[in-house]
Write a protein that holds these residues in place. Structure first.
Motif, short mmCIF file in Angstrom:
data_model
loop_
_atom_site.label_atom_id
_atom_site.label_comp_id
_atom_site.label_asym_id
_atom_site.label_seq_id
_atom_site.Cartn_x
_atom_site.Cartn_y
_atom_site.Cartn_z
N PHE A 179 -6.28 -61.04 3.23
CA PHE A 179 -5.79 -60.42 1.99
C PHE A 179 -6.03 -58.91 1.96
CE2 PHE A 179 -6.64 -64.89 1.06
CZ PHE A 179 -5.40 -65.27 0.56
N ILE A 180 -6.43 -58.34 3.08
CA ILE A 180 -6.58 -56.89 3.16
C ILE A 180 -5.71 -56.39 4.32
CG2 ILE A 180 -8.97 -56.86 2.31
CD1 ILE A 180 -8.57 -56.15 5.90
N LYS A 181 -5.52 -55.08 4.38
CA LYS A 181 -4.95 -54.50 5.59
C LYS A 181 -5.65 -53.18 5.85
CE LYS A 181 -2.28 -52.92 2.15
NZ LYS A 181 -2.16 -51.54 2.36
N ARG A 182 -5.55 -52.72 7.08
CA ARG A 182 -6.22 -51.52 7.53
C ARG A 182 -5.21 -50.38 7.66
NH1 ARG A 182 -7.37 -55.93 10.15
NH2 ARG A 182 -9.49 -56.73 10.01
N SER A 183 -5.65 -49.17 7.38
CA SER A 183 -4.88 -47.98 7.71
C SER A 183 -5.76 -47.08 8.55
CB SER A 183 -4.48 -47.21 6.44
OG SER A 183 -3.73 -48.02 5.57
N SER A 184 -5.23 -46.58 9.67
CA SER A 184 -6.00 -45.63 10.48
C SER A 184 -6.02 -44.28 9.79
CB SER A 184 -5.37 -45.47 11.86
OG SER A 184 -5.16 -46.72 12.45
N ILE A 185 -7.10 -43.54 10.02
CA ILE A 185 -7.23 -42.20 9.44
C ILE A 185 -7.48 -41.20 10.57
CG2 ILE A 185 -8.62 -40.73 7.90
CD1 ILE A 185 -9.47 -43.44 6.51
N ILE A 186 -6.72 -40.12 10.57
CA ILE A 186 -6.93 -39.05 11.55
C ILE A 186 -6.85 -37.72 10.82
CG2 ILE A 186 -6.21 -38.05 13.76
CD1 ILE A 186 -4.61 -40.54 14.33
N SER A 187 -7.88 -36.90 11.00
CA SER A 187 -7.85 -35.56 10.40
C SER A 187 -8.40 -34.57 11.42
CB SER A 187 -8.72 -35.55 9.13
OG SER A 187 -8.87 -34.22 8.68
N MET A 188 -7.61 -33.54 11.74
CA MET A 188 -8.07 -32.54 12.71
C MET A 188 -7.92 -31.14 12.13
SD MET A 188 -6.86 -33.98 16.37
CE MET A 188 -7.47 -35.60 16.86
N ASN A 189 -8.79 -30.25 12.58
CA ASN A 189 -8.56 -28.85 12.29
C ASN A 189 -8.01 -28.21 13.58
OD1 ASN A 189 -10.72 -28.54 14.03
ND2 ASN A 189 -12.21 -28.29 12.37
N LYS A 190 -7.82 -26.90 13.55
CA LYS A 190 -7.18 -26.24 14.69
C LYS A 190 -8.01 -26.41 15.97
CE LYS A 190 -4.58 -22.15 15.97
NZ LYS A 190 -4.09 -20.82 15.60
N ASP A 191 -9.35 -26.36 15.84
CA ASP A 191 -10.21 -26.53 17.02
C ASP A 191 -10.06 -27.92 17.62
OD1 ASP A 191 -11.14 -24.02 16.74
OD2 ASP A 191 -13.12 -24.58 15.90
N GLY A 192 -10.11 -28.90 16.75
CA GLY A 192 -10.02 -30.28 17.22
C GLY A 192 -8.71 -30.54 17.94
N LEU A 193 -7.63 -30.06 17.34
CA LEU A 193 -6.32 -30.27 17.96
C LEU A 193 -6.22 -29.49 19.27
CD1 LEU A 193 -3.51 -31.58 17.67
CD2 LEU A 193 -2.74 -29.49 16.52
N SER A 194 -6.75 -28.28 19.28
CA SER A 194 -6.67 -27.45 20.49
C SER A 194 -7.34 -28.13 21.68
CB SER A 194 -7.33 -26.09 20.24
OG SER A 194 -6.64 -25.41 19.22
N GLU A 195 -8.50 -28.72 21.43
CA GLU A 195 -9.23 -29.39 22.51
C GLU A 195 -8.40 -30.48 23.18
OE1 GLU A 195 -13.16 -30.91 21.65
OE2 GLU A 195 -13.74 -29.01 20.70
N LEU A 196 -7.54 -31.14 22.37
CA LEU A 196 -6.78 -32.27 22.91
C LEU A 196 -5.35 -31.88 23.30
CD1 LEU A 196 -7.81 -35.03 20.36
CD2 LEU A 196 -8.72 -34.62 22.66
N SER A 197 -4.98 -30.62 23.02
CA SER A 197 -3.57 -30.26 23.11
C SER A 197 -3.01 -30.38 24.52
CB SER A 197 -3.34 -28.85 22.55
OG SER A 197 -4.09 -27.92 23.30
N LYS A 198 -3.78 -29.96 25.53
CA LYS A 198 -3.26 -29.96 26.89
C LYS A 198 -2.92 -31.39 27.33
CE LYS A 198 -4.41 -28.48 31.42
NZ LYS A 198 -5.53 -28.25 32.34
N ALA A 199 -3.88 -32.29 27.15
CA ALA A 199 -3.67 -33.68 27.56
C ALA A 199 -2.53 -34.32 26.76
CB ALA A 199 -4.96 -34.48 27.37
N CYS A 200 -2.50 -34.01 25.47
CA CYS A 200 -1.47 -34.60 24.60
C CYS A 200 -0.08 -34.13 25.02
CB CYS A 200 -1.77 -34.21 23.15
SG CYS A 200 -0.76 -35.09 21.96
N MET A 201 0.05 -32.84 25.30
CA MET A 201 1.37 -32.30 25.68
C MET A 201 1.79 -32.82 27.05
SD MET A 201 1.54 -28.47 24.04
CE MET A 201 0.07 -27.80 24.77
N ALA A 202 0.83 -33.01 27.94
CA ALA A 202 1.16 -33.56 29.26
C ALA A 202 1.75 -34.96 29.15
CB ALA A 202 -0.08 -33.58 30.15
N LEU A 203 1.15 -35.77 28.28
CA LEU A 203 1.64 -37.14 28.12
C LEU A 203 3.00 -37.17 27.42
CD1 LEU A 203 -1.77 -38.84 27.20
CD2 LEU A 203 -0.41 -39.26 29.28
N ALA A 204 3.17 -36.32 26.41
CA ALA A 204 4.45 -36.26 25.71
C ALA A 204 5.56 -35.83 26.67
CB ALA A 204 4.37 -35.31 24.52
N ASP A 205 5.22 -34.87 27.49
CA ASP A 205 6.14 -34.39 28.51
C ASP A 205 6.55 -35.52 29.46
OD1 ASP A 205 7.36 -32.00 28.79
OD2 ASP A 205 5.96 -31.18 30.28
#
Lengths: 427, 427
Positions: free
Chosen positions: B385-411
């Motif tokens: 009777f419940i459901k889950r929602s994922s939560i993600i919150s990043m600031n510019k630093d957090g996103l920057s750290e992951l940006s290279k890997a993320c863009m490589a996979l999207a590419d």
């Protein structure tokens, strides 16, 4: 791309169309899919190989399984950048899903009674990963990691190999995950093979993973004989943004959903009419620069909508009604809105959390409920690969305390042996 | 009642028949049920009322809803013993399910990123409770309490009223639970009404509850448009016992399952050939004393089995393969076996925990996976009777750290706008 205003006369009827956007017409494909399932159950591998020859255009000749060597070779052939990206993604997805692990618990009563709940992984999981145009290696990570974290020992992966070929990054991801059983078969045949087993492909207990209408229908038909994750349709994004958001960023985010699929939906709800119009202009300005322009344009033209709300309260309310798969809240104080978000697959907060980071490696799963089913379905997770068993242990005192009430209820339901099973122990 | 020995020649093939006992042949009823669902969707209340007139033999005339007065009247008419029994059951079921409540969690990274998982109850739950011969008020408690504990605000109950009549104890239980919306309608019509809504019965998000093959098939067909709990078949018990167990008690326990339904299954696995034979004799001695002798006898004759295993290790192994709904472990050191039990809906430990106490008021749910589906389904619970929602919150630093890997996979997946949505934020 239409802009709706919540104070326009026909808003309610226009908005209802968006709410009722899910239109998986399974009735048409049901007979075909039922036939495929019955055929695989009756003739096993023979039927499987015929289906592959017909749809994927290659002759199996015992090469249904993907070998460990093929996986390793693909991984070795990747650029260092992609090797490292796969590893970053794997580690982050793993770390997030570890937090979802439920523990077995026991609780004790003074009279010695024990109640509890035991968590056990399923023995065997089957992961379906689409191939061809929509081959997303990230989907393999997102399906396999929660199964691994849950403790599933026996994991089977099925993916279609058009003309016998499998996407290299997908093969490399199989290597990273250490998958031992992977087969080049797709569609309803793959679902049937995993649900009922063939000589080559062993039966599983749970089937997860995305797929087209044939895969979705097959999953629905085998549900009950195995468990499945959910019935998923085209992908979608909803963005709540105000004038604090960057027009260019949000326009790209909406397009990142649109580029998936002509049937994908992108919604923006904003209290700012100016922002609404700026986004529309920006989207049509960016469209010609996209590699997948044609798909994205059709999705934007046919399926996207911008809604101008009275205020942020109304925006949140409308977004809850839409119950979208991906929800971005691109405002300055985004965390403050979290308590009021009721229905969304994944929630992306603030100005620096584009949905794409969740697709690959933020950590949470990218397999999410679509078409408004976030009202009742959850993201894929560890939960899909475990099951619970209740635990009850009583001594004579514990049973005696409850015996009168228990026997009264058994009596009222007319179940004499139920009553007797308590009576004989406490008398 | 057959006794099998694991060392007999044809044991494997005989045992496989027990393992593959689930035989829900939905194909035959699928067209009828599809027709009923389509009719309810098209004609709403009118179709509902016709179905009721046809199957339950009464004319609705606006009396589809059960009133609060009818519920209270039924409760007031109960004996003090039953009033108190209902209250004990409610309190214990409530206390157990409260322990299942999952919490929303957040986790923080040093760069300011936040990941998490939000738990939200579904808005609207629909509970199906069988009526007629198999009217079990306890099923109403077991379905409603987890929904209440989950925090569901809008609960609808549907139950068939043969010739317009509803079981008094069921009405009283509605009062105890404080249910505001209850309707006298059953079968596939009730499931369709709750899944799609009619003028009288509002659409829900989740449908739970037991039912016959028509109800089970309807639940499967509406799955995806709403969530459902599971597809359940006839009830069953498995007992592991050795010579430390009381022959009379265990015989009654096996019969308590058999009295439910001619299709119910009762299995005993024991290392003792003497115990096996004693149980068989005892069962046929008790049978004539049962109020539901006829049903129990047919179930015992057709569906029950006693298996004599080599030792307790083999007994546990066989029971895991059977993956039964209710599992009793009636030995002196029963808790020690808990780690090795992999597949069972509910586990009853020791000599003083008859399955019946779990049916009514031990606390855990009595809606459990049947037919071997304990391999992958869980007991009904707050989780449904419940459901889950994922939560993600990043600031510019957090996103920057992951940006290279993320863009490589999207590419690598050819999704340009995905890559761009990260790029524009970190450049």
């Amino acid at each position: 791309m239409k802009i709706l205003y919540t104070n326009q006369e026909n808003f309610k009827s226009e908005f209802d169309k968006l709410v009722n956007r899910s239109d998986m017409d399974m009735a048409n494909v049901m007979p075909v899919v039922s036939g495929i399932i019955a055929d695989i159950r009756a003739r096993g591998d023979e039927a499987l190989n015929q289906q592959i020859a017909k749809f994927d255009r290659w002759e199996v000749n015992k090469n249904l399984a993907i070998t460990q060597e093929q996986m390793k070779e693909a991984f070795d052939g990747l650029s260092d950048e992609l090797k490292s990206a796969l590893k970053v993604a794997y580690d982050r997805i793993f770390a997030y899903h570890e937090k979802q692990l439920e523990k077995t618990w026991l609780s004790f009563e003074e009279n010695g009674s024990i109640l509890g709940q035991k968590i056990t992984p399923v023995d065997r999981a089957g992961l379906y990963i689409p191939g061809g145009k929509a081959a997303y290696p990230s989907s393999l990570l997102m399906n396999a990691v929660p199964a691994i974290v849950a403790g599933v020992k026996d994991i089977t992966v099925c993916t279609p190999a058009i003309e016998g070929k499998v996407n290299e990054l997908l093969l490399a991801a199989l290597h990273v995950l250490g998958i031992k059983k992977a087969y080049k078969v797709g569609g309803a045949s793959a679902i049937a093979a995993m649900a009922y087993g063939t000589k080559t492909i062993a039966k599983v207990d749970v089937i997860t993973g995305p797929g087209n209408i044939f895969v979705a229908t097959a999953k629905k038909l085998v549900f009950g004989d195995v468990n499945i994750d959910m019935i998923a349709g085209p992908s979608e994004i909803g963005v709540i943004a105000d004038d604090s958001a960057n027009v260019h960023h949000i326009a790209v985010d909406l397009l990142s959903q649109a580029e998936h699929d002509e049937l994908a939906s992108s919604f923006l709800v904003t209290p700012s009419a100016k922002f609404a119009n700026d986004i529309k202009d920006e989207i049509y300005k960016i469209l010609p620069t996209l590699s997948r322009e044609k798909i994205a344009r059709k999705s934007i033209d046919d399926k996207a909508a911008i809604i101008v709300a009275k205020d942020m309260d109304e925006a949140v309310e409308l977004m809850n009604e839409l119950a979208v798969e991906h929800l971005e809240i691109a405002v300055d104080n985004s965390l403050e809105f979290l308590p009021r978000i009721k229905h969304a697959g994944a929630i992306f907060l603030g100005h620096y959390t584009p949905e794409a980071v969740g697709d690959y490696l933020a950590g949470p799963n990218h397999t999410l409920p679509t078409g408004g089913s976030a009202r009742f379905f959850s993201p894929l997770g560890v939960n899909n690969f475990i099951k619970r068993s209740s635990i009850i242990s009583m001594n004579k005192d514990g049973l005696s305390e409850l015996s009168k009430a228990c026997m009264a209820l058994a009596d009222a339901e007319g179940l004499g042996a139920h009553k007797k099973s308590v009576e004989v122990r406490v008398k």
